[in-house]
Scaffold this active site. Structure first.
Site, PDB file in Angstrom:
ATOM      1  N   ASP A 262       0.837  -1.203   0.000  1.00  0.00           N
ATOM      2  CA  ASP A 262       0.000   0.000   0.000  1.00  0.00           C
ATOM      3  C   ASP A 262       0.866   1.245   0.000  1.00  0.00           C
ATOM      4  O   ASP A 262       1.500   1.572   0.992  1.00  0.00           O
ATOM      5  CB  ASP A 262      -0.921  -0.009   1.226  1.00  0.00           C
ATOM      6  N   LYS A 269       1.549   8.052   0.943  1.00  0.00           N
ATOM      7  CA  LYS A 269       2.114   7.969   2.286  1.00  0.00           C
ATOM      8  C   LYS A 269       3.523   8.567   2.302  1.00  0.00           C
ATOM      9  O   LYS A 269       4.247   8.490   1.302  1.00  0.00           O
ATOM     10  CB  LYS A 269       2.215   6.503   2.732  1.00  0.00           C
ATOM     11  N   GLU A 341      -8.052   2.729   1.323  1.00  0.00           N
ATOM     12  CA  GLU A 341      -8.365   1.770   0.261  1.00  0.00           C
ATOM     13  C   GLU A 341      -8.838   0.428   0.808  1.00  0.00           C
ATOM     14  O   GLU A 341      -9.612  -0.280   0.168  1.00  0.00           O
ATOM     15  CB  GLU A 341      -7.138   1.558  -0.621  1.00  0.00           C
ATOM     16  N   ARG A 343     -10.870  -0.435   3.162  1.00  0.00           N
ATOM     17  CA  ARG A 343     -12.311  -0.548   3.382  1.00  0.00           C
ATOM     18  C   ARG A 343     -13.071  -0.700   2.066  1.00  0.00           C
ATOM     19  O   ARG A 343     -14.165  -1.261   2.041  1.00  0.00           O
ATOM     20  CB  ARG A 343     -12.808   0.660   4.176  1.00  0.00           C
TER      21      ARG A 343
END
Length: 491
Positions: A262, A269, A341, A343
């Site tokens: 991710d 991030k 993302e 969820r």
């Protein structure tokens, strides 16, 4: 480390090894130490050396040999003070510390008493000690060019064989999950995770079905595919099923978040936050580990596992902030943050689990930093749409030795998820209640009783912990197994 546990009905002094381990609890030798012929000599040396037996403290003593030229040794292992709060977790952690202490001294074989069996019972203490020893022996050295492999054969004196056997099944399943989490993301892509699931099926007899990106789109999993579309590594939807021989007592679904890496997508991030993002599939790893143990234990419940495996990457085809995605449920979702993302992928997995006939759903995900802020790195947040199911999961976690804490799904907050463009937003935009908002979002996608476990804190650690090294912890495996296969087999 390669460890072999050997259960024995005999006492410590009856098993011929160079190293015998006995406990010291509250400053006194435990039952195993009291039976040694050299107990008076040992007690005197304890007094002279002022050995108190603080938890994890050890003292190696040479004792008179019973025969032959080789010297014999007794290791005193501290179990701490006799005080409130001593539990089976003390025994479990003692098992992990004991393995480290023995191998550090270079012994390849030893016998230990089953710590605190007189307090908790032989079966319970045997299980906790064996589980702790296997978890504590875990190492991940797959990518070391010249790894040192230590080996230990450990006899558990006066132990329960069935309890040790079950502990081995469950602990090895936890270590299996740890291996998955610790794999580098260039190796463990969504396709590779699916292949590991197929291997699991071939090994255990579990039924495994995998959908590729075309099938995912055809089925209408628009929220899941929206997250996955930016990566050169295509998504996979993994389904694993365990069926008992007879009529099942219940049908449960386990859903695990499967983001094999991710980046945060366009809501990128910071670099330091990305260093642990190979662990964003720890929920999927826990589910797969649990299915591995369930297949071997053979409970009477039917268990179905679902994993939406994907990468959240940045590219010309990646989804954007303000995109609207249509989920499998038919509900539309406005993307307010591409780093929320998980969820989105879980939304479609939950809807599918619901449609396939699950009576109840337990979902695990490394979902929010907000939950880590609230509960720290050792405790998972538990959100339940059904009080009865929530209590069942909480009690299973307590028996299994994993810490979870119930948090509310505050209905008044649900209004914050409404979108002026679509049916829902994937984040509220508010700074408060992030973990609750994530749980509320997930609850929109199933009418069945749902427990959401936010394992963002305990799923991965950058430092060694009481039951193993830094890296993936395998958190959740023991709870999921305990839910459908509670207790220790009778002798």
């Amino acid at each position: 480390m390669e460890i072999r546990l050997k259960s024995a009905r005999r006492y410590v002094e009856e098993i011929p090894t160079r190293l015998r381990v006995v406990g010291v609890w509250g400053g006194e030798l435990t039952e195993g130490g009291q039976r040694l012929a050299t107990r008076e000599q040992i007690t005197q040396m304890m007094e002279e050396l002022k050995f108190r037996g603080d938890f994890g403290e050890t003292l190696l003593l040479p004792v008179s040999a019973s025969g032959g030229n080789e010297p014999e040794f007794v290791m005193l292992f501290g179990l701490g003070a006799k005080k409130r709060g001593v539990s089976l977790e003390t025994v479990r952690k003692a098992g992990a510390k004991l393995v480290a202490a023995i191998t550090k001294l270079g012994f390849k074989e030893a016998v230990t008493e089953t710590f605190l069996a007189e307090k908790f019972g032989k079966k319970e203490a045997s299980y906790a000690l064996a589980e702790g020893a296997i978890l504590g022996a875990y190492e991940f050295k797959k990518y070391k060019s010249d790894p040192e492999v230590k080996r230990l054969r450990l006899w558990l004196a006066r132990s329960s064989g069935p309890a040790v056997d079950r502990a081995e099944i469950v602990a090895e399943a936890v270590n299996y999950a740890r291996d998955l989490v610790n794999e580098p993301p260039n190796v463990l892509t969504p396709a590779e995770l699916a292949e590991r699931a197929r291997e699991l099926g071939r090994e255990t007899g579990l039924q495994v079905m995998v959908w590729d990106e075309r099938q995912i789109q055809q089925e209408g999993m628009g929220a899941f595919y929206g997250v996955a579309q930016g990566s050169a590594n295509p998504p996979r939807f993994i389904q694993i099923t365990y069926k008992p021989r007879g009529k099942p007592s219940r049908v449960l679904a386990y859903v695990g978040k499967g983001l094999t890496f991710d980046t945060g997508g366009y809501s990128l991030k910071p670099s330091e936050s990305m260093t642990t993002m190979k662990s964003d599939m720890a929920g999927a790893a826990a589910v797969m580990g649990a299915m591995r143990a369930i297949a071997r234990i053979g409970p009477n419940a039917e268990v179905r596992a679902y994993i939406a495996a994907a990468e959240n990457m940045v590219s010309g085809s990646a989804y954007r902030v303000s995109d609207v995605l249509k989920s499998l449920s038919g509900k539309t979702i406005e993307v307010m943050n591409t780093d929320a993302e998980g969820r989105l992928t879980l939304a479609d997995a939950l809807t599918y689990a619901d449609r396939e006939g699950a009576e109840a759903i337990v979902e695990l995900s490394t979902l929010t930093g907000a939950c880590v802020v609230a509960l720290g790195q050792g405790i998972a947040g538990l959100f339940a749409t059904d009080d009865r199911l929530g209590k069942e999961v909480q009690e299973a976690a307590l028996r299994a030795g994993e810490q979870v804490w119930p948090l509310p799904l505050e209905e008044d907050y649900r209004e914050l998820l409404k979108s002026t463009t679509a049916d829902l937003k994937n984040v509220s935009g508010a700074r408060h209640g992030g973990a609750i908002m994530a749980g509320l979002f997930l609850s929109e996608f199933t009418e069945k009783p749902l427990v959401h476990l936010d394992i963002a804190g305990p799923a991965y650690t950058t430092n060694p912990h009481s039951l193993g090294p830094a890296g993936g912890t395998g958190f959740g495996v023991r709870t999921l197994v305990e839910m459908v296969a509670p207790g220790i087999a009778e002798e």
